[in-house]
Design an enzyme around this catalytic site. Structure first.
Site, PDB file in Angstrom:
ATOM      1  N   LYS A 271      39.355  38.663  45.861  1.00 34.16           N
ATOM      2  CA  LYS A 271      40.419  39.610  45.515  1.00 34.16           C
ATOM      3  C   LYS A 271      39.965  41.039  45.798  1.00 34.16           C
ATOM      4  CE  LYS A 271      42.873  37.151  41.873  1.00 34.16           C
ATOM      5  NZ  LYS A 271      44.146  37.016  42.621  1.00 34.16           N
ATOM      6  N   ARG A 344      47.844  26.480  42.357  1.00 38.07           N
ATOM      7  CA  ARG A 344      48.709  25.372  42.787  1.00 38.07           C
ATOM      8  C   ARG A 344      47.882  24.141  43.132  1.00 38.07           C
ATOM      9  NH1 ARG A 344      51.112  29.006  47.511  1.00 38.07           N
ATOM     10  NH2 ARG A 344      50.571  30.571  45.945  1.00 38.07           N
TER      11      ARG A 344
HETATM   12  N1  BES Z   1      46.022  34.162  39.487  1.00 41.20           N
HETATM   13  C1  BES Z   1      46.691  34.664  40.622  1.00 41.20           C
HETATM   14  C2  BES Z   1      48.102  35.165  40.334  1.00 41.20           C
HETATM   15  C3  BES Z   1      48.255  36.313  39.380  1.00 41.20           C
HETATM   16  C4  BES Z   1      48.597  37.553  39.858  1.00 41.20           C
HETATM   17  C5  BES Z   1      48.143  36.138  38.019  1.00 41.20           C
HETATM   18  C6  BES Z   1      48.778  38.600  38.966  1.00 41.20           C
HETATM   19  C7  BES Z   1      48.316  37.180  37.135  1.00 41.20           C
HETATM   20  C8  BES Z   1      48.650  38.429  37.619  1.00 41.20           C
HETATM   21  C9  BES Z   1      46.816  33.579  41.694  1.00 41.20           C
HETATM   22  O1  BES Z   1      45.817  32.614  41.700  1.00 41.20           O
HETATM   23  C10 BES Z   1      46.761  34.267  43.008  1.00 41.20           C
HETATM   24  O2  BES Z   1      45.779  34.870  43.300  1.00 41.20           O
HETATM   25  N2  BES Z   1      47.833  34.159  43.780  1.00 41.20           N
HETATM   26  C11 BES Z   1      47.918  34.766  45.045  1.00 41.20           C
HETATM   27  C12 BES Z   1      48.504  33.777  46.009  1.00 41.20           C
HETATM   28  C13 BES Z   1      48.447  34.194  47.440  1.00 41.20           C
HETATM   29  C14 BES Z   1      47.035  34.147  47.944  1.00 41.20           C
HETATM   30  C15 BES Z   1      49.319  33.269  48.253  1.00 41.20           C
HETATM   31  C16 BES Z   1      48.827  35.985  44.926  1.00 41.20           C
HETATM   32  O3  BES Z   1      49.817  35.919  44.213  1.00 41.20           O
HETATM   33  O4  BES Z   1      48.517  37.004  45.535  1.00 41.20           O
HETATM   34 ZN    ZN Z   2      44.096  33.208  42.844  1.00 41.97          ZN
END
Ligand code: BES
Ligand code: ZN
Ligand code: ZN
Length: 491
Positions: A271, A344
Site C-alpha cells: 500500500k 475477497r
Molecule cells: N482492506 C482494503 C480495503 C479498505 C480500504 C478497507 C479502505 C478499509 C478502508 C482491501 O483489502 C484493499 O486493499 N482493497 C483494494 C482492492 C484493489 C487492489 C482492487 C482497494 O480497495 O484499493
Molecule cells: Zn488489501
C-alpha cells in the site's frame, strides 16, 4: 452503566446532575416535564431564549438545596419530528457532555410523550444513545483516563421498560467487545488472538461452540487462497467457526462470514497510502464475533454460525506473488492480479467452505473489502450486495430500525467479464471502475445458489472522528443491524 428507575421526582437519589429535557417549539423551549422545583432557575433561561430546546442543546445551570449540583437543560428538538435516531443522537451528546465534565452519575427526567413514538421505542433510542456513546478506547494508556457515565436514573417511566433496558445493555456489551477487537494493536490482535478470543466467548456462553482450523488443516483441507494470503506473515492463519444452534425445530441456519485480516500491508503490491488504519481490516470478523456474543447473551431461538477466515496480509520473501495462480477450496483457480485484493480471496474460501460443510439456508458476509465503496458511499453508509431480494429486504428493514445505514448496490453481471483470466478460472481484480461491484461479483462465484448478501463496510467500520453517539476509531458498525436481522428470521 447501571440503570435505575424511579417513579417520582422526590424519590430520586443524589447524583451529580439532573437532565431535564425540553421540546423545541416555534418561540421558545417547551418544558417536556414541568417541575415546579426548578422553575426559578429554568424560567429566565427559557424566556431569554438563551436555551431553545434544539436537538442536543445543553445549558448547565447551578442549583442549590437540591439533590444535584447541576441542572442540565436539555433540548430534544421538535416533538413531532422525534425519532428513535434523533433520541440516540441527543442522548449520545448528553453522555459526551458528562464525560467532558467527569460527571459519573445522572438523573434523567423522562418526557411524558415522544411525539408519535411509542414508549418502548423511545426508551430503546435513549438507552442506545447513552450506551453507544459511553465508550472510550485505551483507557489505560492515557495519562488522564476519560471518565464515563456509571449510573443513570430514569425518573417517571414505568418499570415495564426494564426488559428493553437490559437488552440494550447486553447488545452494547457485545459492541464494546467488537470495538476493543478493532482498536487493539495489530501486533496484539493477531489471528491466534482471535482464535483465543473465540474460545473465551465459548467459555463465557455455553450455547456457543468453537472450532478452529489451524495452518496444517487449512493446507490439508485445501483452503488454498487463505493459505496463499497468509504466507508472508509470521502469524499462522486460522478459520474460526463459532456455532450457535438454539432452535432444532427450525430449518433455518444463517451463516455469518467476517473478513479477519488482522493487518493489511497490501502484500507485495504494498500500500502506498492509508496503511495506518489497516488494523481495522478484521472489522468484519469482529462484527461476526460480537453478533454471536449478543445472540448468545439474548438467548435468541435461532441457528447461526459465525465463520472467520483470519490471517495477516504481510510482506516477506515468502509472500504470495502477483501473476501467480492459486487453487481455491471450491476448486476454481485464481490468478493474483493484485495482492492487496486479499479480502475477497480469504472470503472466497470461507464462503465455499461454509456452503460445503455447514448447510446454510442463508449466508451474509461482512468485510472491509474495497476503497471503492468509500468513494461511492462515504463513511456513513455500507454497500449491500445480494443475490436474494428477501435477504436484502431483511437487512434494509433492520437498518431502518438501527440507524446503521446501508445502500443496495447492483451485482451487474457483465462486469464479470473483467474478472476473467487467461491462465486461471478467475482473476482477483478487474480494473478500478466499479471496484466494489467487481469484488462482490468475485465473491458470488463461491456461494453457489445459496441466498447470500455481502456488506462492504470499508467506510463504516472505522472513523477518524466522533459522530453523535458513535466513537472515534472502531465504530462497532453492524452488530445491532445483524442482531435485528436475525431476530426477524422465521422460526
Ligand atoms: N482492506 C482494503 C480495503 C479498505 C480500504 C478497507 C479502505 C478499509 C478502508 C482491501 O483489502 C484493499 O486493499 N482493497 C483494494 C482492492 C484493489 C487492489 C482492487 C482497494 O480497495 O484499493
Ligand atoms: Zn488489501
Ligand atoms: Zn484488506
Amino acid at each position: 452503566m447501571k440503570f435505575k428507575l424511579v417513579q417520582q421526582l422526590e424519590k430520586r437519589e443524589k447524583q451529580e446532575a439532573i437532565l431535564v429535557p425540553f421540546w423545541e417549539t416555534e418561540g421558545q423551549a417547551k418544558e417536556a416535564c414541568p417541575l415546579k422545583e426548578f422553575e426559578k432557575a429554568v424560567r429566565p433561561a427559557v424566556q431569554s431564549k438563551d436555551f431553545k430546546g434544539k436537538e442536543g442543546e445543553i445549558l448547565p445551570l447551578y442549583i442549590e438545596g437540591e439533590k444535584e449540583k447541576r441542572l442540565l437543560l436539555f433540548g430534544l428538538g421538535k416533538e413531532q419530528k422525534c425519532t428513535v435516531e434523533s433520541l440516540r443522537r441527543a442522548f449520545g451528546l448528553a453522555a459526551r457532555f458528562c464525560h467532558k465534565r467527569a460527571l459519573k452519575s445522572l438523573n434523567i427526567v423522562f418526557p411524558k410523550t415522544f411525539g408519535k413514538l411509542p414508549l418502548n421505542a423511545s426508551v430503546k433510542g435513549i438507552c442506545e444513545g447513552l450506551l453507544l456513546a459511553n465508550y472510550t478506547w485505551s483507557l489505560k494508556e492515557k495519562k488522564e483516563p476519560p471518565s464515563l457515565l456509571e449510573e443513570v436514573t430514569f425518573i417517571g417511566v414505568a418499570s415495564k421498560v426494564e426488559e428493553i433496558i437490559e437488552e440494550c445493555k447486553q447488545v452494547a456489551e457485545a459492541i464494546y467487545f467488537t470495538r476493543d477487537l478493532i482498536n487493539g494493536n495489530a501486533d496484539m490482535v493477531t489471528p491466534g488472538f482471535l482464535v483465543e478470543t473465540a474460545k473465551r466467548l465459548a467459555k463465557q456462553f455455553s450455547s456457543l461452540k468453537v472450532t478452529a482450523l489451524g495452518k496444517k488443516e487449512i493446507e490439508k483441507e485445501g483452503l488454498g487462497l487463505l493459505q496463499a494470503v497468509s504466507r508472508g506473515s509470521s502469524h499462522d492463519p486460522a478459520l474460526i467457526i463459532l456455532q450457535y444452534e438454539n432452535n432444532p425445530r427450525s430449518k433455518e441456519k444463517t451463516v455469518l462470514v467476517g473478513k479477519g485480516i488482522t493487518f493489511d500491508t497490501g502484500g507485495l503490491n504494498l500500500k502506498l497510502s492509508n496503511m495506518d488504519t489497516m488494523r481495522d481490516d478484521m472489522s468484519g470478523g469482529a462484527l461476526v464475533m460480537g453478533t454471536l456474543a449478543a445472540v448468545a447473551a439474548l438467548g435468541l431461538k435461532i441457528n447461526v454460525v459465525g465463520v472467520i477466515p483470519t490471517c495477516e496480509n504481510a510482506i516477506d520473501a515468502k509472500s504470495y506473488k502477483p501473476g501467480d495462480v492459486y487453487k481455491s477450496y471450491l476448486g476454481k483457480t485464481v490468478e493474483i492480479g493484485d495482492t492487496d485484493a486479499e479480502g475477497r480471496l480469504i472470503l472466497a474460501d470461507a464462503l465455499a467452505y461454509s456452503v460445503k460443510n455447514l448447510a446454510p439456508t442463508a449466508i451474509v458476509d461482512f468485510a472491509t473489502l474495497t476503497g471503492s465503496i468509500v468513494v461511492a458511499l462515504g463513511d456513513h453508509v455500507a454497500g449491500l450486495f445480494s443475490n436474494s431480494d428477501k435477504i436484502a429486504k431483511g437487512l434494509e428493514a433492520a437498518s431502518e430500525e438501527t440507524g446503521e445505514l446501508l445502500w443496495r448496490m447492483p451485482l451487474h453481471a457483465p462486469y464479470k467479464e473483467q474478472l476473467k483470466s487467461d491462465i486461471a478460472d478467475l482473476k482477483n481484480v478487474g480494473g478500478r471502475p466499479g471496484g466494489s461491484i467487481k469484488a462482490a461479483l468475485f465473491l458470488e462465484e463461491f456461494v453457489a445458489d445459496i441466498p447470500w448478501a455481502h456488506l462492504d463496510i470499508a467506510g463504516t467500520a472505522f472513523s477518524n472522528k466522533e459522530n453523535a453517539y458513535l466513537p472515534k476509531n472502531g465504530v462497532g458498525y453492524g452488530v445491532r443491524l445483524t442482531v435485528e436481522f436475525l431476530k426477524k428470521i422465521k422460526k
